[in-house]
Scaffold this motif. Sequence first.
Motif, short mmCIF file in Angstrom:
data_model
loop_
_atom_site.label_atom_id
_atom_site.label_comp_id
_atom_site.label_asym_id
_atom_site.label_seq_id
_atom_site.Cartn_x
_atom_site.Cartn_y
_atom_site.Cartn_z
N SER A 113 0.85 -1.18 0.00
CA SER A 113 0.00 0.00 0.00
C SER A 113 0.89 1.24 0.00
O SER A 113 2.08 1.15 0.33
CB SER A 113 -0.91 -0.01 1.23
OG SER A 113 -1.78 -1.13 1.20
N GLU A 116 3.76 6.73 3.34
CA GLU A 116 3.37 8.11 3.69
C GLU A 116 4.07 9.14 2.81
O GLU A 116 3.50 10.18 2.50
CB GLU A 116 3.67 8.39 5.16
CG GLU A 116 2.75 7.65 6.13
CD GLU A 116 2.99 8.08 7.56
OE1 GLU A 116 3.77 9.04 7.77
OE2 GLU A 116 2.40 7.48 8.48
N VAL A 120 0.66 9.75 -4.70
CA VAL A 120 -0.26 8.79 -5.32
C VAL A 120 -0.89 9.41 -6.56
O VAL A 120 -1.60 10.42 -6.45
CB VAL A 120 -1.36 8.35 -4.34
CG1 VAL A 120 -2.38 7.46 -5.04
CG2 VAL A 120 -0.75 7.62 -3.15
N GLY A 149 -9.55 13.84 -6.07
CA GLY A 149 -8.09 13.95 -6.07
C GLY A 149 -7.59 14.34 -7.45
O GLY A 149 -7.61 15.51 -7.82
N THR A 181 -10.23 8.07 -5.53
CA THR A 181 -8.82 7.70 -5.45
C THR A 181 -8.60 6.54 -4.48
O THR A 181 -7.87 5.59 -4.79
CB THR A 181 -7.98 8.91 -5.02
OG1 THR A 181 -8.11 9.95 -5.98
CG2 THR A 181 -6.51 8.53 -4.89
N GLU A 182 -9.24 6.59 -3.31
CA GLU A 182 -9.06 5.52 -2.32
C GLU A 182 -9.50 4.17 -2.87
O GLU A 182 -8.86 3.14 -2.61
CB GLU A 182 -9.85 5.86 -1.06
CG GLU A 182 -9.67 4.82 0.05
CD GLU A 182 -10.45 5.18 1.31
OE1 GLU A 182 -10.39 4.38 2.26
OE2 GLU A 182 -11.10 6.23 1.33
N ALA A 183 -10.59 4.16 -3.64
CA ALA A 183 -11.07 2.90 -4.22
C ALA A 183 -10.08 2.34 -5.22
O ALA A 183 -9.83 1.13 -5.27
CB ALA A 183 -12.43 3.12 -4.88
N TRP A 184 -9.49 3.22 -6.03
CA TRP A 184 -8.48 2.76 -7.00
C TRP A 184 -7.22 2.27 -6.28
O TRP A 184 -6.61 1.28 -6.70
CB TRP A 184 -8.15 3.89 -7.97
CG TRP A 184 -9.19 4.11 -9.02
CD1 TRP A 184 -10.11 5.12 -9.08
CD2 TRP A 184 -9.42 3.30 -10.18
NE1 TRP A 184 -10.90 5.00 -10.19
CE2 TRP A 184 -10.49 3.89 -10.89
CE3 TRP A 184 -8.83 2.15 -10.70
CZ2 TRP A 184 -10.98 3.36 -12.08
CZ3 TRP A 184 -9.30 1.61 -11.87
CH2 TRP A 184 -10.37 2.21 -12.55
N VAL A 185 -6.83 2.97 -5.22
CA VAL A 185 -5.66 2.53 -4.44
C VAL A 185 -5.91 1.12 -3.90
O VAL A 185 -5.05 0.23 -3.98
CB VAL A 185 -5.36 3.51 -3.29
CG1 VAL A 185 -4.36 2.90 -2.30
CG2 VAL A 185 -4.80 4.81 -3.84
N ASN A 186 -7.10 0.87 -3.36
CA ASN A 186 -7.43 -0.46 -2.85
C ASN A 186 -7.41 -1.50 -3.96
O ASN A 186 -6.99 -2.64 -3.74
CB ASN A 186 -8.81 -0.44 -2.18
CG ASN A 186 -8.82 0.36 -0.89
OD1 ASN A 186 -7.77 0.57 -0.26
ND2 ASN A 186 -9.98 0.83 -0.49
N SER A 189 -3.71 -2.16 -4.71
CA SER A 189 -2.88 -2.58 -3.58
C SER A 189 -2.81 -4.11 -3.54
O SER A 189 -3.54 -4.79 -4.28
CB SER A 189 -3.44 -2.02 -2.28
OG SER A 189 -3.22 -0.62 -2.19
N GLY A 196 -14.83 -0.92 -3.98
CA GLY A 196 -15.17 0.50 -4.11
C GLY A 196 -15.32 0.98 -5.53
O GLY A 196 -15.71 2.14 -5.75
#
Length: 233
Positions: A113, A116, A120, A149, A181-186, A189, A196
């Motif tokens: 994932s 920090e 992204v 994002g 963006t969070e859904a694509w990251v998941n 990952s 999502g």
Amino acid sequence: MPHVPRPKRHPYDQWSPDARALDLVGDKWTLLIVRDLAAGPRRFVELQRILPGISTEQLRSRLNRMVADGMLTRKRYREVPPRVDYGLTDRARDLLPVLGQLARWGYEWAWSSPREIENVQIGAIFRLAPGLAAASSASGGVDAIVTDGECCAYTFKLSHGEVSVEEGLGESATACVTGATEAWVNAFSPDRDRNGLEISGGRELAIALLDGLSAVSERQSGRAGAHARVAAA
């Protein structure tokens, strides 16, 4: 024999094809510039925007070097303010399958994932499609949209095991994958959780693209497909 560019400032000085190749593409940023021009020509400021961490001087130097090496074209337009576009030559475009293999290795041995300190940009993975997703035998067009994002959209055309990518929405796309963006990251990952993402239109085509972009093996494909079906329920 193709034109052989002049040696770079610090060549490996080895008569070996891999060393010759690294003389051209082994510098920091070079392969990422190739990746980020896979969806079409870009202006200097656009490359600077999608390559966070590169300085203006570094980018200018690298682009000039790549033009001199026959890796990029430079097209000037008679506009005010002046406009210059950079695009890939055939020599550089032949690197896209190499980038795809490098990305597969990264998924297998270096993936996690986001850290920090990492920037992204889902578009960076999208732009790997010509080399990374080329294993699919599906045919058709897929739109992929990041709704927050980046707020970006890409169109992928799959045909006879090859994939091309362009920025923007396609008029003839038969499938669409949308997510924040969070859904694509998941989805990209290690767990490849696609819950999502919203898939509309040609589901099999969309899943084939997602499998290709995330380097899902045949063993993993069933699990990823199940995630996609849950997302659509």
